[in-house]
Design a protein around this motif. Sequence first.
Motif, PDB file in Angstrom:
ATOM      1  N   ILE A  29     -10.801   6.660 -62.300  1.00  0.00           N
ATOM      2  CA  ILE A  29     -10.454   7.162 -63.782  1.00  0.00           C
ATOM      3  C   ILE A  29      -9.220   7.826 -63.695  1.00  0.00           C
ATOM      4  N   HIS A  30      -9.000   8.669 -62.772  1.00  0.00           N
ATOM      5  CA  HIS A  30      -7.782   9.755 -62.722  1.00  0.00           C
ATOM      6  C   HIS A  30      -6.638   8.769 -62.628  1.00  0.00           C
ATOM      7  N   SER A  31      -6.638   7.774 -61.661  1.00  0.00           N
ATOM      8  CA  SER A  31      -5.501   7.037 -61.420  1.00  0.00           C
ATOM      9  C   SER A  31      -5.082   6.085 -62.608  1.00  0.00           C
ATOM     10  N   VAL A  32      -6.128   5.338 -63.140  1.00  0.00           N
ATOM     11  CA  VAL A  32      -5.964   4.792 -64.526  1.00  0.00           C
ATOM     12  C   VAL A  32      -5.468   5.494 -65.437  1.00  0.00           C
ATOM     13  N   THR A  33      -5.880   6.719 -65.550  1.00  0.00           N
ATOM     14  CA  THR A  33      -5.400   7.611 -66.787  1.00  0.00           C
ATOM     15  C   THR A  33      -3.961   8.067 -66.523  1.00  0.00           C
ATOM     16  N   GLN A  34      -3.832   8.137 -65.292  1.00  0.00           N
ATOM     17  CA  GLN A  34      -2.318   8.832 -65.028  1.00  0.00           C
ATOM     18  C   GLN A  34      -1.498   7.440 -65.490  1.00  0.00           C
ATOM     19  N   LEU A  35      -1.717   6.540 -65.047  1.00  0.00           N
ATOM     20  CA  LEU A  35      -0.996   5.173 -65.084  1.00  0.00           C
ATOM     21  C   LEU A  35      -0.634   5.126 -66.440  1.00  0.00           C
ATOM     22  N   GLU A  36      -1.753   5.255 -67.435  1.00  0.00           N
ATOM     23  CA  GLU A  36      -1.640   5.046 -68.805  1.00  0.00           C
ATOM     24  C   GLU A  36      -0.778   6.242 -69.542  1.00  0.00           C
ATOM     25  N   ILE A  37      -0.883   7.298 -69.049  1.00  0.00           N
ATOM     26  CA  ILE A  37      -0.282   8.401 -69.559  1.00  0.00           C
ATOM     27  C   ILE A  37       1.140   8.116 -69.267  1.00  0.00           C
ATOM     28  N   GLU A  38       1.759   7.754 -68.035  1.00  0.00           N
ATOM     29  CA  GLU A  38       3.079   7.479 -67.746  1.00  0.00           C
ATOM     30  C   GLU A  38       3.465   6.451 -68.489  1.00  0.00           C
ATOM     31  N   LYS A  39       2.681   5.408 -68.784  1.00  0.00           N
ATOM     32  CA  LYS A  39       3.412   4.239 -69.702  1.00  0.00           C
ATOM     33  C   LYS A  39       3.492   4.895 -70.980  1.00  0.00           C
ATOM     34  N   MET A  40       2.457   5.467 -71.737  1.00  0.00           N
ATOM     35  CA  MET A  40       2.645   6.188 -73.026  1.00  0.00           C
ATOM     36  C   MET A  40       3.899   6.964 -73.215  1.00  0.00           C
ATOM     37  N   ARG A  41       4.122   7.819 -72.203  1.00  0.00           N
ATOM     38  CA  ARG A  41       5.213   8.742 -71.994  1.00  0.00           C
ATOM     39  C   ARG A  41       6.632   8.108 -72.218  1.00  0.00           C
ATOM     40  N   ILE A  42       6.580   7.070 -71.262  1.00  0.00           N
ATOM     41  CA  ILE A  42       7.902   6.212 -71.256  1.00  0.00           C
ATOM     42  C   ILE A  42       8.376   5.635 -72.385  1.00  0.00           C
ATOM     43  N   ALA A  43       7.156   4.998 -73.164  1.00  0.00           N
ATOM     44  CA  ALA A  43       7.189   4.221 -74.187  1.00  0.00           C
ATOM     45  C   ALA A  43       7.656   5.070 -75.475  1.00  0.00           C
ATOM     46  N   SER A  44       7.027   6.305 -75.290  1.00  0.00           N
ATOM     47  CA  SER A  44       7.311   7.381 -76.385  1.00  0.00           C
ATOM     48  C   SER A  44       8.718   7.916 -76.493  1.00  0.00           C
ATOM     49  N   GLN A  45       9.123   8.083 -75.121  1.00  0.00           N
ATOM     50  CA  GLN A  45      10.315   8.731 -75.094  1.00  0.00           C
ATOM     51  C   GLN A  45      11.859   7.554 -75.564  1.00  0.00           C
ATOM     52  N   ASP A  46      11.307   6.438 -75.107  1.00  0.00           N
ATOM     53  CA  ASP A  46      12.233   5.350 -75.221  1.00  0.00           C
ATOM     54  C   ASP A  46      12.368   5.119 -76.865  1.00  0.00           C
ATOM     55  N   GLU A  47      11.187   5.240 -77.499  1.00  0.00           N
ATOM     56  CA  GLU A  47      11.080   5.020 -78.939  1.00  0.00           C
ATOM     57  C   GLU A  47      11.672   6.342 -79.821  1.00  0.00           C
ATOM     58  N   MET A  48      11.799   7.466 -79.291  1.00  0.00           N
ATOM     59  CA  MET A  48      12.313   8.618 -79.582  1.00  0.00           C
ATOM     60  C   MET A  48      13.785   8.395 -79.447  1.00  0.00           C
ATOM     61  N   ASP A  49      14.442   8.069 -78.320  1.00  0.00           N
ATOM     62  CA  ASP A  49      15.772   7.842 -78.304  1.00  0.00           C
ATOM     63  C   ASP A  49      16.568   6.888 -79.203  1.00  0.00           C
ATOM     64  N   LYS A  50      15.609   5.881 -79.391  1.00  0.00           N
ATOM     65  CA  LYS A  50      16.160   4.819 -80.361  1.00  0.00           C
ATOM     66  C   LYS A  50      16.212   5.237 -81.548  1.00  0.00           C
ATOM     67  N   ARG A  51      15.220   6.135 -81.916  1.00  0.00           N
ATOM     68  CA  ARG A  51      15.327   6.694 -83.533  1.00  0.00           C
ATOM     69  C   ARG A  51      16.278   7.629 -83.502  1.00  0.00           C
ATOM     70  N   LYS A  52      16.776   8.347 -82.394  1.00  0.00           N
ATOM     71  CA  LYS A  52      17.649   9.295 -82.461  1.00  0.00           C
ATOM     72  C   LYS A  52      18.971   8.859 -82.723  1.00  0.00           C
ATOM     73  N   LEU A  53      19.467   7.831 -81.900  1.00  0.00           N
ATOM     74  CA  LEU A  53      20.781   7.272 -82.035  1.00  0.00           C
ATOM     75  C   LEU A  53      20.846   6.220 -83.090  1.00  0.00           C
ATOM     76  N   ARG A  54      19.661   5.651 -83.729  1.00  0.00           N
ATOM     77  CA  ARG A  54      19.897   5.080 -84.947  1.00  0.00           C
ATOM     78  C   ARG A  54      20.113   6.271 -86.060  1.00  0.00           C
ATOM     79  N   ALA A  55      19.577   7.360 -86.152  1.00  0.00           N
ATOM     80  CA  ALA A  55      19.708   8.244 -87.121  1.00  0.00           C
ATOM     81  C   ALA A  55      21.189   8.851 -87.080  1.00  0.00           C
ATOM     82  N   GLU A  56      21.618   9.165 -85.859  1.00  0.00           N
ATOM     83  CA  GLU A  56      23.132   9.553 -85.579  1.00  0.00           C
ATOM     84  C   GLU A  56      24.104   8.579 -86.379  1.00  0.00           C
TER      85      GLU A  56
END
Length: 740
Positions: free
Chosen positions: A647-674
């Motif tokens: 469960i720990h390994s699966v959870t960490q993997l999912e968290i990392e995927k979510m973090r990367i996806a979230s960061q990428d989306e935030m960067d895209k939104r920031k650049l678009r806003a600027e």
Amino acid sequence: MEERDLLSLVKSEEEAALGHHSSELAGDRAQSLEYYLQFPMGNEVEGESQVIDSSVRDTVEWALPALIRVFAASGRIVEFEPVGAEDVVPADQASDAVNYVFWKQNNGFLILYEWFKDALISKNGVVKFYYEEKEQKRKEKYSGLTDEAFAMLVADDNVEVLAHTATPAIPPEQLQASQQMQPGMQPPMLHDVEIEIVKQNGKVCIETVPPEQFLISPRHNSILLDDCEFCEQRTRKTVSDLLEMGFSEQDVEDIGADDDDYAEISEEYLARRIYSEEQFPEDERQGARRPIWLREAYIKADYDDDGIAELRRVLVAGNKILENEEVDIVPFAAITPNIMPHRFVGLSMAEEVMDIQQIKTTLWRQILNNLYLSNHPRKAVLASQGGQVFANLDDLLNSRVGGVVREYQPGAVRDLETRFVAGHAYPMLEYIDQQRMNRTGVNQLSSGMDADAINKTARGALMAENQQAQKIELVARIFAETGVKQLMRGILYMLNKYSMREMMIRMHGQFVPVDPRNWDTQWDMTVNVGLGTGNKDQQLAHLMTISQTQEKLFMAGKTNIVSDPQLYATAKKIAENAGYKHTEEFFMEPKQPAPPPPNPEATKAQAQMQLEQFKVQADQQKIQAENQAELQKKQIDSQTAIQVANIHSVTQLEIEKMRIASQDEMDKRKLRAEAEFKVYDAENEATIKQAELSQKQREMERAHESVKNATDDAMNEMKSQIAQILATVKKPRRKEASES
């Protein structure tokens, strides 16, 4: 067996069946009806009395109130007795449900009246029970519904939209003036709609069967129809009725012309129709109203060729089988007031007094004829041998009061005295009435029979001293143990097999949902004919006496004889005697008292012995439990560690995927806003400059070329900045594409 063989078998059974239109049985039943309706007997003489006695009708009509009150007075015609302790609640629910179906969903009183009357007049009474699923349609119109209300209305699967119009809730000009609509947003609407609501409602239907429409095998030797080899009901339907029953137009066309109209020319059918226009009505209906005789036969036949004859339901119209299916029961229940052993057809109450009606009719006519001659005697008129009459015959034929009779010779007219002997016939009439009472047990006073008399109680034993009442009680018990019990079992079977939804029934003052599909149909059944009924005043007097006795015992401290349950039972009976079905409105059923505490010393000694035994058993069980617990603990710890790691390994993997996806989306939104912000600033700056240039246009006319160059330079610089911004935005995407 092929279908044509089954059709041939059904037709052969029909031709040999009891109740055929040309059978002797049909003639006997027609004669009983004619006596009941007081038809002329055929021996009337013109000029004499033609009065007809009503013994058959009186007997039937006097017996009916007593019989119906026996079954209908309590409001509970049946109770199911549980087989085991687990069946108490379901059996109670089934009793309430069957009573509800009989009295509420169907007209129980009318069913009993027609059923019993058929049996008393025509030897046998027959009812049919079946489950009917009906589709009910209802149209409704609504106007001015909001979007939310309209969506909720049409979301129901049972709702079909027939017509619908929608108009804007706010006029477009007002909407534009008040606020700007965002792209893709729909303006609010008002809806006018016409819908059709279709619901499926099913219930158990009960109907009485006219005697001429019911056929039964002559080999059947019991009033009960459980093991009947063949029986059939013939009903008159139309083409429209068959189409509504679900048959196709091709099936109906294949039926062709129907020449089985003989059921409407049977003697008993015609005897029931006392008016001439009822007997042979012209029926030239065509198309959807064309009449067709539908024969619903229940026959035992080896249709599947397995060597065993199974019960089948065969629906026949003309020479075509419309339905053919295997069934479990025969959905008919029959009664007869006087059972003939080893026969289905019994004796009716009418035929027991038909000869008495004929005798009384003869006596009445003779009494009246004698009275007529006494009041208006015949005349003797003097005449010569040559035929000369010495009086006026026209005067003699006129019998008005104070009339004149002309004589041509003194003493030419004299009365022929008729002796009045009708008074001697009155004892004979009384004797015949007594014979009728002895045969049937029916008289003017028998309608006051106590309905409790047929129950096995002390009150019933006392009422049994009345010999005449015993006969009516016997008829009631025959009805209860044969057709009524079979009908109640049939209702329970139909609810259990065909009901597709819960029923709401009232139990102990509350409405409780019950599901008939969960009931057992093998309970014992008691048909309560006269439960808690009878002479109300007399019963109330007994109940008050019992109540006073209970009160004295209770006040004397004899709680081992009288307690709360007994007091509640008496109060409940008093309320029921007053005609109130829901006694819980007046008295609350007492809860069962807690058992008395045991002897402390005995309990202590017993507890000490059990404690010693428990200690020995507990020590042994403790050692075994500790060993098993330790082993189970190790196994659980091992399995838990593995599961936690996974469960720990699966959870960490999912968290990392979510973090990367979230960061990428935030960067895209920031650049678009600027980028959007810079474009917005540039547009504002250009707008301001353009405004300044407009104001100084006259001043700038001389330097037009220089201003134009400056403007071009500014635009080039702006485009350069936009290109840099776009280049900055595109770089991460290239980088991401290269990484993938």
